[in-house]
Motif scaffolding. Structure first.
Motif, PDB file in Angstrom:
ATOM      1  N   ASN A 273      60.015  72.816   2.714  1.00 16.42           N
ATOM      2  CA  ASN A 273      59.156  73.855   3.260  1.00 16.42           C
ATOM      3  C   ASN A 273      57.740  73.660   2.752  1.00 16.42           C
ATOM      4  O   ASN A 273      57.512  73.420   1.584  1.00 16.42           O
ATOM      5  CB  ASN A 273      59.681  75.236   2.822  1.00 16.42           C
ATOM      6  N   TYR A 372      62.768  86.925  -0.953  1.00 14.85           N
ATOM      7  CA  TYR A 372      62.098  85.673  -1.301  1.00 14.85           C
ATOM      8  C   TYR A 372      62.899  84.905  -2.348  1.00 14.85           C
ATOM      9  O   TYR A 372      63.050  83.675  -2.259  1.00 14.85           O
ATOM     10  CB  TYR A 372      60.695  85.987  -1.809  1.00 14.85           C
ATOM     11  N   ARG A 374      66.150  85.073  -2.818  1.00 18.12           N
ATOM     12  CA  ARG A 374      67.342  84.517  -2.172  1.00 18.12           C
ATOM     13  C   ARG A 374      66.993  83.240  -1.400  1.00 18.12           C
ATOM     14  O   ARG A 374      67.768  82.280  -1.393  1.00 18.12           O
ATOM     15  CB  ARG A 374      67.957  85.551  -1.225  1.00 18.12           C
ATOM     16  N   SER A 375      65.830  83.242  -0.753  1.00 15.92           N
ATOM     17  CA  SER A 375      65.408  82.037  -0.014  1.00 15.92           C
ATOM     18  C   SER A 375      65.227  80.859  -0.966  1.00 15.92           C
ATOM     19  O   SER A 375      65.670  79.731  -0.679  1.00 15.92           O
ATOM     20  CB  SER A 375      64.116  82.330   0.735  1.00 15.92           C
ATOM     21  N   ASP A 378      68.609  79.547  -2.110  1.00 12.86           N
ATOM     22  CA  ASP A 378      69.253  78.679  -1.119  1.00 12.86           C
ATOM     23  C   ASP A 378      68.655  77.276  -1.160  1.00 12.86           C
ATOM     24  O   ASP A 378      69.378  76.269  -1.049  1.00 12.86           O
ATOM     25  CB  ASP A 378      69.093  79.279   0.279  1.00 12.86           C
ATOM     26  N   ARG A 379      67.346  77.181  -1.303  1.00 10.61           N
ATOM     27  CA  ARG A 379      66.705  75.867  -1.385  1.00 10.61           C
ATOM     28  C   ARG A 379      67.106  75.137  -2.663  1.00 10.61           C
ATOM     29  O   ARG A 379      67.259  73.907  -2.675  1.00 10.61           O
ATOM     30  CB  ARG A 379      65.192  76.028  -1.322  1.00 10.61           C
TER      31      ARG A 379
END
Length: 440
Positions: A273, A372, A374-375, A378-379
């Protein structure tokens, strides 16, 4: 010739049932009883709080015993001493007369002496033709002989309590030392566990400990600390058992959270990202030039200066304090326990706390801190996230702000001396070169 043995004090002093009980106990002492007066005095001194005596009253009792000529107090001998107030004051190191009378009353109330007052209140002894004492008026020491066994038992009880208190204090000290050092070891070694919560639990337990605490409270606190100690020990032992003893990582003292043996692949962050904690692709590519080690605490605190306001007394001295602050920041940012637990599992608690600190530093620019996090979690599971870019982005922003301030009229020049250096961010030259790389 033996006259009547008085049982009531002279003058306006009243007689009490306690005084009568002391006289009954003194009269009931075994025939032929004999004690060494200074041995009994030592027992009385050790058990003075249980008896009800004071330091001053014991000083007077010491003086009274010194007026008895023999080393032993015997039921067959004369146990009444008749010193004047002046003599007592002299042997009691110049104690004032009012204090002397008050503490003589304490000795009577404690049942250590009995008043044998004359008809006019004077203290004296009447001798017979052969020189033997027929009648004495003064202070009767017979309760010391009659209650010698009781005083010895009370002294032993006090000594037992002192030993138990000392053992409790030693156990408390050992538990505190073990817990603090094991938490530090778990953090430094990267052991999976909620170390921030454990630190907060420890601080909460110790917070119940006053400056001077009774033994029962110390033992209760030790029981709570013991449960925490077991939890921390089990976490460290479980981690130790899962390690490969032949692996080189066991010598470096670092635990790799990701299954990738090269830790988190920094090359993947550049292709992931393009927006990460306010950074861009160039900031993510910057990972290639950064040292492949844990972020130093000083650099993290420089980048996330607001984090200090969450710490006790506004100071963070080590990673343990840093993780404890994370337990305060999580509910303030609206991060759910499940989101925090997942972040700790994916990143390790220290890296998760650093990430949370970076989010907290830019809380005014993030709509949902929980989403944010949690995002980013995941990454991290895909090996596409590291806390390095977030911290570096914050450091770069701070350096840019300082540079802009220095270039404005009235601003502090970059090469200023003295007080102009106060509050400036200081980083190594290698890190500065990394931060100042041209953005592509």
């Amino acid at each position: 010739m033996q006259t009547h043995m008085t049982t009531t004090p002279f003058g306006r002093r009243p007689v009490t049932l306690a005084m009568m009980a002391s006289q009954v106990a003194a009269n009931a002492m075994p025939e032929g009883a004999s004690v060494q007066k200074w041995h009994v005095f030592k027992s009385i001194r050790e058990a003075k709080d249980m008896i009800g005596a004071t330091d001053r009253s014991l000083a007077i009792l010491n003086a009274l015993l010194s007026f008895h000529r023999d080393m032993e107090l015997s039921a067959k001998g004369e146990l009444v001493v008749w010193p004047s107030n002046e003599q007592l004051m002299a042997r009691a190191n110049g104690m004032p007369a009012t204090t002397l009378r008050r503490h003589l009353a304490v000795l009577v109330d404690c049942g250590l002496i009995i008043r044998r007052d004359s008809p006019n209140g004077k203290r004296f002894a009447r001798k017979g033709r052969g020189g033997q004492i027929e009648q004495a008026y003064g202070f009767d020491l017979s309760p010391i002989v009659a209650r010698a066994g009781e005083f010895a038992e009370l002294a032993e009880t006090v000594q037992t309590e002192k030993r138990a208190y000392k053992a409790a204090r030693e156990r408390l000290t050992l538990l505190r030392r073990d817990i603090v050092k094991m938490i530090d070891a778990g953090i430094e070694e990267g052991v999976a566990g909620n170390w921030g919560k454990m630190t907060r639990t420890y601080q909460g337990i110790i917070g119940r400990l006053p400056r001077t605490a009774p033994r029962q409270l110390i033992e209760d606190i030790c029981e709570d600390l013991d449960l925490l100690w077991i939890e921390i020990r089990d976490a460290l032992e479980s981690f130790t058992k899962t390690q490969n003893p032949d692996a080189n990582e066991s010598h470096s003292g670092r635990h790799i959270q990701n299954s990738n043996p090269d830790s988190i692949s920094e090359s993947k962050n550049g292709s992931g990202n393009k927006q990460e904690a306010g950074g861009n692709a160039a900031e993510n590519d910057n990972l290639h030039s950064l040292p492949k080690r844990e972020l130093p605490l000083g650099i993290v605190l420089d980048a996330c200066g607001n984090w200090r306001e969450l710490a006790k007394d506004g100071e963070i001295h080590n990673w343990r304090d840093f993780l404890a602050a994370a337990e305060v920041a999580r509910p303030m940012l609206g991060v759910s326990p499940s989101a925090w637990r997942e972040a700790c599992d994916a990143l390790g608690e220290r890296q998760a706390a650093i990430t949370l600190a970076a989010i907290y530093q830019r809380a005014d620019q993030i709509n949902s801190a929980g989403g944010y996090l949690r995002s980013l979690t995941d990454r991290a599971r895909d090996g596409k996230f590291s806390a390095w870019p977030m911290v570096m982005a914050l450091l770069r922003a701070k350096l840019d702000t300082q540079k802009a301030a220095a270039q404005t009229p009235g601003g502090s020049p970059d090469d200023g001396d003295g007080d102009n250096r106060e509050g400036r961010l200081e980083v190594s030259e290698a890190l500065l070169r990394s931060l100042r790389r041209p953005k592509s």
